[in-house]
Design a protein around this motif. Structure first.
Motif, PDB file in Angstrom:
ATOM      1  N   VAL A 113       0.842  -1.195   0.000  1.00  0.00           N
ATOM      2  CA  VAL A 113       0.000   0.000   0.000  1.00  0.00           C
ATOM      3  C   VAL A 113       0.878   1.247   0.000  1.00  0.00           C
ATOM      4  CG1 VAL A 113      -1.572   1.352   1.454  1.00  0.00           C
ATOM      5  CG2 VAL A 113      -2.009  -1.090   1.056  1.00  0.00           C
ATOM      6  N   ARG A 114       1.888   1.249   0.861  1.00  0.00           N
ATOM      7  CA  ARG A 114       2.793   2.405   0.933  1.00  0.00           C
ATOM      8  C   ARG A 114       3.457   2.664  -0.415  1.00  0.00           C
ATOM      9  NH1 ARG A 114       5.644   0.609   4.593  1.00  0.00           N
ATOM     10  NH2 ARG A 114       5.022   1.828   6.434  1.00  0.00           N
ATOM     11  N   GLN A 132       8.055   9.707   2.716  1.00  0.00           N
ATOM     12  CA  GLN A 132       7.333   8.904   3.695  1.00  0.00           C
ATOM     13  C   GLN A 132       6.312   9.735   4.478  1.00  0.00           C
ATOM     14  OE1 GLN A 132       7.537   5.647   3.649  1.00  0.00           O
ATOM     15  NE2 GLN A 132       9.048   5.923   1.989  1.00  0.00           N
ATOM     16  N   GLU A 133       6.663  10.981   4.760  1.00  0.00           N
ATOM     17  CA  GLU A 133       5.748  11.868   5.483  1.00  0.00           C
ATOM     18  C   GLU A 133       4.470  12.120   4.676  1.00  0.00           C
ATOM     19  OE1 GLU A 133       5.583  16.574   6.796  1.00  0.00           O
ATOM     20  OE2 GLU A 133       7.540  15.567   6.651  1.00  0.00           O
ATOM     21  N   LYS A 134       4.648  12.404   3.390  1.00  0.00           N
ATOM     22  CA  LYS A 134       3.486  12.694   2.556  1.00  0.00           C
ATOM     23  C   LYS A 134       2.638  11.443   2.331  1.00  0.00           C
ATOM     24  CE  LYS A 134       5.195  16.736   0.015  1.00  0.00           C
ATOM     25  NZ  LYS A 134       3.999  17.574   0.301  1.00  0.00           N
ATOM     26  N   VAL A 135       3.283  10.297   2.154  1.00  0.00           N
ATOM     27  CA  VAL A 135       2.543   9.046   1.956  1.00  0.00           C
ATOM     28  C   VAL A 135       1.707   8.721   3.182  1.00  0.00           C
ATOM     29  CG1 VAL A 135       2.807   6.543   1.737  1.00  0.00           C
ATOM     30  CG2 VAL A 135       4.114   8.067   0.252  1.00  0.00           C
ATOM     31  N   MET A 136       2.303   8.807   4.352  1.00  0.00           N
ATOM     32  CA  MET A 136       1.560   8.459   5.574  1.00  0.00           C
ATOM     33  C   MET A 136       0.461   9.484   5.862  1.00  0.00           C
ATOM     34  SD  MET A 136       2.716   5.595   6.220  1.00  0.00           S
ATOM     35  CE  MET A 136       1.669   5.358   7.679  1.00  0.00           C
ATOM     36  N   ALA A 137       0.681  10.744   5.495  1.00  0.00           N
ATOM     37  CA  ALA A 137      -0.372  11.748   5.679  1.00  0.00           C
ATOM     38  C   ALA A 137      -1.567  11.434   4.789  1.00  0.00           C
ATOM     39  CB  ALA A 137       0.170  13.141   5.371  1.00  0.00           C
ATOM     40  N   ALA A 138      -1.302  11.013   3.536  1.00  0.00           N
ATOM     41  CA  ALA A 138      -2.393  10.661   2.623  1.00  0.00           C
ATOM     42  C   ALA A 138      -3.134   9.419   3.118  1.00  0.00           C
ATOM     43  CB  ALA A 138      -1.854  10.439   1.216  1.00  0.00           C
ATOM     44  N   ASP A 146      -2.604   2.290   9.199  1.00  0.00           N
ATOM     45  CA  ASP A 146      -2.174   1.026   9.796  1.00  0.00           C
ATOM     46  C   ASP A 146      -2.046  -0.104   8.777  1.00  0.00           C
ATOM     47  OD1 ASP A 146      -2.128   2.221  12.295  1.00  0.00           O
ATOM     48  OD2 ASP A 146      -4.177   1.593  12.805  1.00  0.00           O
ATOM     49  N   PHE A 147      -2.365   0.176   7.510  1.00  0.00           N
ATOM     50  CA  PHE A 147      -2.336  -0.860   6.469  1.00  0.00           C
ATOM     51  C   PHE A 147      -1.209  -0.627   5.465  1.00  0.00           C
ATOM     52  CE2 PHE A 147      -6.493  -0.842   8.278  1.00  0.00           C
ATOM     53  CZ  PHE A 147      -6.996  -2.129   8.166  1.00  0.00           C
ATOM     54  N   ALA A 148      -0.274   0.245   5.787  1.00  0.00           N
ATOM     55  CA  ALA A 148       0.742   0.674   4.826  1.00  0.00           C
ATOM     56  C   ALA A 148       1.595  -0.470   4.298  1.00  0.00           C
ATOM     57  CB  ALA A 148       1.638   1.743   5.457  1.00  0.00           C
ATOM     58  N   PRO A 152      -2.291  -5.089  -1.900  1.00  0.00           N
ATOM     59  CA  PRO A 152      -3.694  -4.884  -2.280  1.00  0.00           C
ATOM     60  C   PRO A 152      -4.554  -6.143  -2.123  1.00  0.00           C
ATOM     61  CG  PRO A 152      -2.268  -3.761  -3.819  1.00  0.00           C
ATOM     62  CD  PRO A 152      -1.362  -4.549  -2.910  1.00  0.00           C
ATOM     63  N   SER A 153      -3.982  -7.323  -2.373  1.00  0.00           N
ATOM     64  CA  SER A 153      -4.752  -8.571  -2.268  1.00  0.00           C
ATOM     65  C   SER A 153      -5.200  -8.870  -0.857  1.00  0.00           C
ATOM     66  CB  SER A 153      -3.927  -9.741  -2.804  1.00  0.00           C
ATOM     67  OG  SER A 153      -2.724  -9.890  -2.055  1.00  0.00           O
ATOM     68  N   GLU A 154      -4.607  -8.204   0.121  1.00  0.00           N
ATOM     69  CA  GLU A 154      -4.970  -8.414   1.526  1.00  0.00           C
ATOM     70  C   GLU A 154      -6.042  -7.433   1.995  1.00  0.00           C
ATOM     71  OE1 GLU A 154      -1.177  -9.750   3.893  1.00  0.00           O
ATOM     72  OE2 GLU A 154      -0.603  -8.090   2.554  1.00  0.00           O
ATOM     73  N   LEU A 155      -6.548  -6.613   1.082  1.00  0.00           N
ATOM     74  CA  LEU A 155      -7.516  -5.580   1.437  1.00  0.00           C
ATOM     75  C   LEU A 155      -8.872  -5.880   0.823  1.00  0.00           C
ATOM     76  CD1 LEU A 155      -5.362  -2.380   0.754  1.00  0.00           C
ATOM     77  CD2 LEU A 155      -5.577  -3.651   2.903  1.00  0.00           C
ATOM     78  N   SER A 156      -9.922  -5.337   1.433  1.00  0.00           N
ATOM     79  CA  SER A 156     -11.262  -5.418   0.863  1.00  0.00           C
ATOM     80  C   SER A 156     -11.368  -4.450  -0.312  1.00  0.00           C
ATOM     81  CB  SER A 156     -12.300  -5.056   1.923  1.00  0.00           C
ATOM     82  OG  SER A 156     -12.194  -3.678   2.275  1.00  0.00           O
ATOM     83  N   GLY A 157     -12.473  -4.552  -1.067  1.00  0.00           N
ATOM     84  CA  GLY A 157     -12.692  -3.645  -2.184  1.00  0.00           C
ATOM     85  C   GLY A 157     -12.737  -2.194  -1.743  1.00  0.00           C
ATOM     86  N   GLY A 158     -13.404  -1.936  -0.645  1.00  0.00           N
ATOM     87  CA  GLY A 158     -13.480  -0.565  -0.152  1.00  0.00           C
ATOM     88  C   GLY A 158     -12.125  -0.034   0.279  1.00  0.00           C
ATOM     89  N   GLN A 159     -11.325  -0.885   0.906  1.00  0.00           N
ATOM     90  CA  GLN A 159      -9.983  -0.466   1.310  1.00  0.00           C
ATOM     91  C   GLN A 159      -9.092  -0.210   0.096  1.00  0.00           C
ATOM     92  OE1 GLN A 159      -9.203  -3.859   3.815  1.00  0.00           O
ATOM     93  NE2 GLN A 159      -9.573  -2.701   5.697  1.00  0.00           N
ATOM     94  N   GLN A 160      -9.230  -1.047  -0.935  1.00  0.00           N
ATOM     95  CA  GLN A 160      -8.440  -0.829  -2.147  1.00  0.00           C
ATOM     96  C   GLN A 160      -8.802   0.507  -2.800  1.00  0.00           C
ATOM     97  OE1 GLN A 160      -7.782  -4.207  -4.873  1.00  0.00           O
ATOM     98  NE2 GLN A 160      -8.810  -5.483  -3.345  1.00  0.00           N
TER      99      GLN A 160
END
Length: 249
Positions: A113-114, A132-138, A146-148, A152-160
């Motif tokens: 994800v990161r 890293q600062e800008k990525v974590m802020a987004a 907490d999912f950084a 993507p395969s470990e995430l739900s559709g909404g999380q993706q």
């Protein structure tokens, strides 16, 4: 020496800033079939505009024109007064300072994800701690800090889709483009994520164009709604459903 403030009646005229997006007589064809027919449109800075209409009306084609993925056969497209496309010229997508999110998420499965969110910044030369600062802020903005480290395969559709949204906003683009980003989600999740996106877009204050065929989605998200039919803008409604002049958002 004290210089008195100017109080006369001949002050220089205030120069209005150009709109974020301006289309003038934009047309496009697939073969000999017209898809966009002399479209005129202006979108002021900070406006969220929904392009609403049935399949085949030209709304996704218009969005791809803004993105630089398709070129107009004729007419002109400007961002902030700068011509980005015409019948003879088209600025590449990577030079338009855009953020984009699509219905299929378009995430790289081999990246975390990161890493997915970092990609637009890396393309702009951002590195190290600032990256890293800008990525974590987004990611924090979309509730995925907490999912950084996940794929993507470990995430739900909404999380993706939230990852795709974080990637779209991370570089602070001048314009955000959305092509039916919630259409693959079930109704309940679509409604909740739509509300979250509406809140986020208003907080960001970024100009956005959002393609959808869902009237409720358009009303939840947009300041104004452009109804498209047969390659043209039939009318533009304010979000309170009061009709304003065609062709001006």
């Amino acid at each position: 020496m004290n210089i008195p403030a100017f109080t006369g009646g001949n002050a220089p005229p205030r120069i209005a800033s150009p709109p974020a997006i301006a289309l003038h007589q934009v047309s496009h064809f697939f073969g000999s079939t017209p898809v966009l027919n002399h479209v005129n449109l202006t979108v002021p800075k900070g406006t969220i505009l929904a392009l609403l209409g049935p399949s085949g009306c030209g709304k996704s084609t218009l969005l791809k024109m803004l993105a630089g993925l398709l070129h107009p056969a004729s007419g002109q497209i400007s961002f902030d007064g700068e011509i980005v496309a015409s019948g003879t010229f088209s600025l590449p997508p990577e030079r338009r300072n855009l953020g984009m999110a699509f219905q299929d998420y378009a995430l790289w499965p081999h990246m975390s994800v990161r890493q997915n969110v970092a990609f637009p910044l890396q393309m702009r030369g951002v590195r190290g701690a600032l990256l890293q600062e800008k990525v974590m802020a987004a990611l924090d903005r979309v509730g995925l800090a907490d999912f950084a480290s996940r794929r993507p395969s470990e995430l739900s559709g909404g999380q993706q889709q939230r990852v795709a949204l974080a990637r779209a906003i991370v570089a602070e683009p001048r314009i955000l483009l959305f092509d039916e980003p919630l259409s693959n989600l079930d109704r309940d999740l679509r409604e909740s994520l739509c509300e979250e996106m509406a809140t986020l877009l208003r907080q960001l204050g970024t100009t956005a164009v959002y393609v959808t065929h869902d009237r409720h989605e358009a009303r939840a998200l947009a300041h104004k709604i452009a109804h498209m039919d047969q390659g043209a803008i039939a009318r533009i409604d304010l979000n309170d459903a009061s009709v304003v002049s065609p062709f001006v958002a």
